[in-house]
Design an enzyme around this catalytic site. Structure first.
Site, mmCIF file in Angstrom:
data_model
loop_
_atom_site.group_PDB
_atom_site.id
_atom_site.type_symbol
_atom_site.label_atom_id
_atom_site.label_comp_id
_atom_site.label_asym_id
_atom_site.label_seq_id
_atom_site.Cartn_x
_atom_site.Cartn_y
_atom_site.Cartn_z
ATOM 1 N N GLU A 71 -9.766 -7.142 8.384
ATOM 2 C CA GLU A 71 -8.690 -7.089 9.375
ATOM 3 C C GLU A 71 -9.211 -6.715 10.766
ATOM 4 O O GLU A 71 -8.647 -5.886 11.457
ATOM 5 C CB GLU A 71 -7.610 -6.098 8.931
ATOM 6 C CG GLU A 71 -6.969 -6.504 7.609
ATOM 7 C CD GLU A 71 -5.753 -5.672 7.225
ATOM 8 O OE1 GLU A 71 -5.752 -4.468 7.528
ATOM 9 O OE2 GLU A 71 -4.827 -6.235 6.622
ATOM 10 N N ASP A 79 -2.276 -6.635 -1.595
ATOM 11 C CA ASP A 79 -2.039 -5.495 -0.706
ATOM 12 C C ASP A 79 -0.817 -4.667 -1.098
ATOM 13 O O ASP A 79 0.220 -4.783 -0.452
ATOM 14 C CB ASP A 79 -1.853 -6.008 0.728
ATOM 15 C CG ASP A 79 -1.908 -4.879 1.730
ATOM 16 O OD1 ASP A 79 -2.217 -3.754 1.321
ATOM 17 O OD2 ASP A 79 -1.648 -5.145 2.919
ATOM 18 N N GLU A 92 4.982 1.286 2.145
ATOM 19 C CA GLU A 92 4.978 0.224 3.144
ATOM 20 C C GLU A 92 5.775 -0.985 2.687
ATOM 21 O O GLU A 92 6.512 -1.582 3.473
ATOM 22 C CB GLU A 92 3.515 -0.169 3.419
ATOM 23 C CG GLU A 92 3.357 -1.345 4.352
ATOM 24 C CD GLU A 92 1.893 -1.685 4.610
ATOM 25 O OE1 GLU A 92 1.010 -0.973 4.097
ATOM 26 O OE2 GLU A 92 1.659 -2.664 5.332
HETATM 27 C C1 BDP Z 1 -2.325 -2.888 4.800
HETATM 28 C C2 BDP Z 1 -1.637 -2.240 5.929
HETATM 29 C C3 BDP Z 1 -2.534 -1.936 7.089
HETATM 30 C C4 BDP Z 1 -3.784 -1.235 6.588
HETATM 31 C C5 BDP Z 1 -4.448 -2.066 5.532
HETATM 32 C C6 BDP Z 1 -5.613 -1.356 4.884
HETATM 33 O O1 BDP Z 1 -0.595 -3.092 6.357
HETATM 34 O O2 BDP Z 1 -1.807 -1.147 7.976
HETATM 35 O O3 BDP Z 1 -4.657 -0.989 7.639
HETATM 36 O O4 BDP Z 1 -3.552 -2.329 4.493
HETATM 37 O O5 BDP Z 1 -5.461 -0.911 3.762
HETATM 38 O O6 BDP Z 1 -1.515 -2.667 3.689
HETATM 39 O O7 BDP Z 1 -6.687 -1.269 5.481
#
Ligand code: BDP
Length: 714
Positions: free
Chosen positions: A304, A378, A406
């Protein structure tokens, strides 16, 4: 004037003398120690005529203070430390203290304990025995759990030792006080006023965690800022470590891969560059000077948009091992996250972590753990277990659960996560034949690892109730209890929590546990039935957005995940599609590859099927989906009714909060149901099954909803 002043003074005096009714605002979590009824109070008193200890460590002092607080709260009696045994005493002993003990602590390890109703020097006592003061502290919390939870206290005989070594919270807390995906207010770390001001909440935080056996905390967000490694922030982390230490809790830090460049102008962050390695070594030395028991580093790299070793054509193992060498002389570890996916990689997102990490099995240093999310995408309301579990026998894998919700209704939906944790931990990887559960992978027993760990992304913030709602506290509780013993059934944990959070009265525990146990399934039903995933709105993930198709990266768009069109729906992960099923052990892969043998709850995760596909119930896929949306909403209505019936038994403040939140959940469950049906119907043009109501609005209305200020955004 004087008369008025005197009158005012008498009001103030009266207020000061009046018994202070303690508001039940949730601050006390499961450590409430409220007065118990007379017979129970006598029973507790008979087992706590005094406390016998030897030694005087800060940890032991906390254990004694907790016992005193608990017993005084429950019975109104103060108990004193005793210098000699007396009938009814509570004895805390380790072999080191020389007390002749009728308990063999041999197999309890460093953190385990035993509690037994026994005789010592002819006196009936309750003995809590352990090999360390930390073990005693955990034993004390267990005894208090029994006392508060209404258990018999006269014939205790139990032993308990954690199955997993590192039981950590991961705080996604930012240095500016916000919390990524946090729904309980700002961060409890007051970075700005640390290290000088250490607010009382830090000790309360440590106490709550110690009561569950949580023994470590990663203080800062995985999307880390380099600044958390500056001398000023190391001093702040050290101040927190100092508060947490006597509670058996170590601190860890998330690190940003390019910190050497950002903080000290190095030209590269290549893990094989000697200057880079030297920088990290010096940084580790500096941290350990300030925090001698520092736990180690957590790393999100090449995911990411975060930098990482792959930017220098090196592997995750190259990166992890370089950091591991830096902390190794101090006994530290590196937790390297497997949550990776790349914008320029066209491979099914669900396959990318396995593709990256599986080939590295056996290449990691012995103080590296690879931290794997429970599922391959996720933290969805439901995901099949991550295929990496069982696939890297030569690497200790850590579990990463998300306690903050989340994707499960954020702070207001009552969606108890115990069943989600249990489902994943019990899942059979078949890595070494039947019975190779995920729990056995992470507790090290399957492949003989001594380094073992589990992490939960914290749901803690400055809200008075810590977790954004009373019921969200149960998720923190369940994480801690199941981290200690991954075989604990979610229902037993819910019973414990409900007894402690409210009362052991079965008129409360039974209905509350019943509500909790089906609540996560209800959210699956009204959000992502039959294996759907990632259909949440953009960015904040609050509410439905199955129509979203315009985001820059394909795998950010819900349409990528459900692939609905006029003829069908679902992601084909069989050999005719992405073949993600091949990442599982052959028995599992075979079972998943056939829609008739795959669990129906994961159907659309693995298969693209026609809307007319027949479910096991005989109804069509489309009708079955709609029925599940309806069932989810109906479950929330049931919870509302149950909760309303509990009004006479629950304190007003916590009753009102839960009632209001259930109202929100009811409304939002309906919104999820209606928006999803409106969208999928616009794609398949099928009628609703008989008895299912039309969505309240047309699709455009749902699409137009916008929440720019939803909390927890990153
Ligand atoms: C996702 C989230 C994000 C996190 C990412 C992570 O949306 O905010 O940074 O995972 O785990 O679920 O690195």
């Amino acid at each position: 004037m004087l008369a008025r002043f005197l009158c005012w003074m008498s009001v103030v005096a009266a207020a000061a003398l009046a018994p202070v009714a303690r508001a039940e605002d949730g601050y006390d979590l499961w450590l409430r120690y409220r007065p118990v009824e007379a017979a129970r109070s006598t029973d507790i008193a008979a087992r706590t005529t005094g406390i016998v200890t030897s030694g005087d460590s800060p940890t032991l002092a906390i254990a004694v203070a907790e016992l005193q607080r608990g017993v005084e709260g429950m019975t109104g009696r103060q108990i004193a430390p005793l210098s000699a045994l007396r009938p009814g005493a509570l004895v805390l002993a380790t072999p080191r203290t020389g007390t002749a003990m009728p308990i063999d602590t041999g197999r309890l390890g460093d953190e385990g304990y035993a509690i037994r109703s026994t005789q010592m020097s002819g006196a009936p006592v309750t003995l809590i025995a352990a090999n360390s003061d930390r073990g005693l502290l955990y034993g004390v919390y267990h005894w208090l759990r029994l006392a508060q939870g209404g258990a018999a206290l006269d014939r205790i005989d139990l032993r308990s030792a954690p199955r997993i070594g590192l039981r950590l919270l991961n705080h996604w807390d930012n240095l500016d006080g916000t919390v990524e995906r946090g729904y309980a207010g700002m961060s409890i770390w007051d970075w700005w006023r640390l290290p000088d001001y250490k607010g009382p909440r830090y000790a309360d935080y440590a106490r709550a965690n110690a009561s569950l056996g949580i023994n470590g905390t990663v203080l800062n967000n995985v999307n880390a800022k380099a600044e958390s490694l500056t001398p000023a922030y190391i001093a702040k982390a050290a101040a927190l470590a100092h508060v947490f230490r006597p509670y058996g809790i170590r601190v860890y830090l998330s690190v940003r891969w390019t910190a050497p460049m950002e903080l000290d102008g190095l030209k590269t962050a290549d893990p094989l560059d000697p200057q880079v390695a030297a920088w990290w070594k010096a940084k580790a030395d500096e941290i350990y000077r300030a925090i001698p028991d520092f736990g180690g580093f957590l790393v999100k790299a090449n995911s990411e948009g975060q930098p990482g070793p792959q930017d220098y054509k090196r592997t995750h193992a190259d990166g992890a091992n370089m950091l591991a060498a830096a902390v190794k002389p101090h006994g530290g570890i590196v937790m390297w996250r497997a949550f990776v996916y790349q914008h320029d990689n066209p491979e099914d997102r669900a396959k990318q972590a396995y593709s990256d990490f599986k080939p590295l099995d056996g290449q990691f240093a012995d103080n590296v753990m690879v931290q794997v999310k429970n599922g391959a995408i996720d933290f969805q309301p439901r995901e099949p277990f991550h295929p990496l579990f069982g696939a890297m026998p030569r690497t200790p894998l850590m579990m990463e659960f998300q306690i903050t919700k989340e994707y499960l209704g954020q702070s207001t939906h009552l969606t108890y996560l115990g069943p989600l944790f249990e489902e994943v931990l019990k899942a059979d990887t078949f890595a070494k034949g039947r019975g190779s559960t995920v729990a056995k992978v992470i507790d090290g027993s399957l492949d003989g690892h001594r380094l073992t760990g589990i992490a939960g992304v914290a749901n803690i913030g400055v809200d008075r109730d810590w977790s954004g709602s009373i019921f969200n506290q149960a998720d923190w509780y369940a994480f801690g209890r199941m981290a200690w013993n991954p075989d604990l059934p979610a229902e037993a944990v819910a019973r414990e929590w409900a007894a402690l959070a409210f009362s052991p009265d079965p008129r409360i525990v039974d209905p509350v546990v019943a509500m909790m146990m089906g609540s996560r399934e209800a959210a699956v039903d009204y959000m992502t039935p039959l294996g759907l995933s990632h259909v949440m709105a953009t960015g904040h993930h609050y509410g439905p957005g199955p129509w979203v198709s315009d985001l820059a990266r394909p795998e950010w768009n819900p349409v990528y995940y459900h692939k609905a069109d006029a003829s069908g729906i679902g992601f084909d992960r069989t050999a005719s599609g992405s073949d993600a099923v091949a990442q599982y052990a052959p028995q599992v892969a075979k079972m998943l590859a056939n829609p008739k043998t795959a669990p129906e709850r994961d159907l659309l995760w693995f298969h693209h099927l026609p809307w007319s596909y027949r479910l096991k119930s005989g109804e069509s896929l489309w009708d079955g989906m709609v029925h599940r949306y309806d069932r989810g909403v109906a479950y929330v209505e049931d919870m509302q009714r149950t909760w309303d019936s509990l009004r006479p038994l629950i304190d007003p403040e916590r009753f009102a909060q839960t009632q209001a939140f259930l109202r929100i959940q009811r409304r939002e469950a309906q919104w999820w149901r209606d928006a999803s049906i409106a969208y999928f119907q616009s794609v398949n043009r099928l009628p609703l099954p008989a008895g299912s109501a039309k969505p309240a609005h047309d699709l455009d209305w749902y699409k137009a909803q916008s929440f720019p200020f939803a909390p927890g955004h990153w």
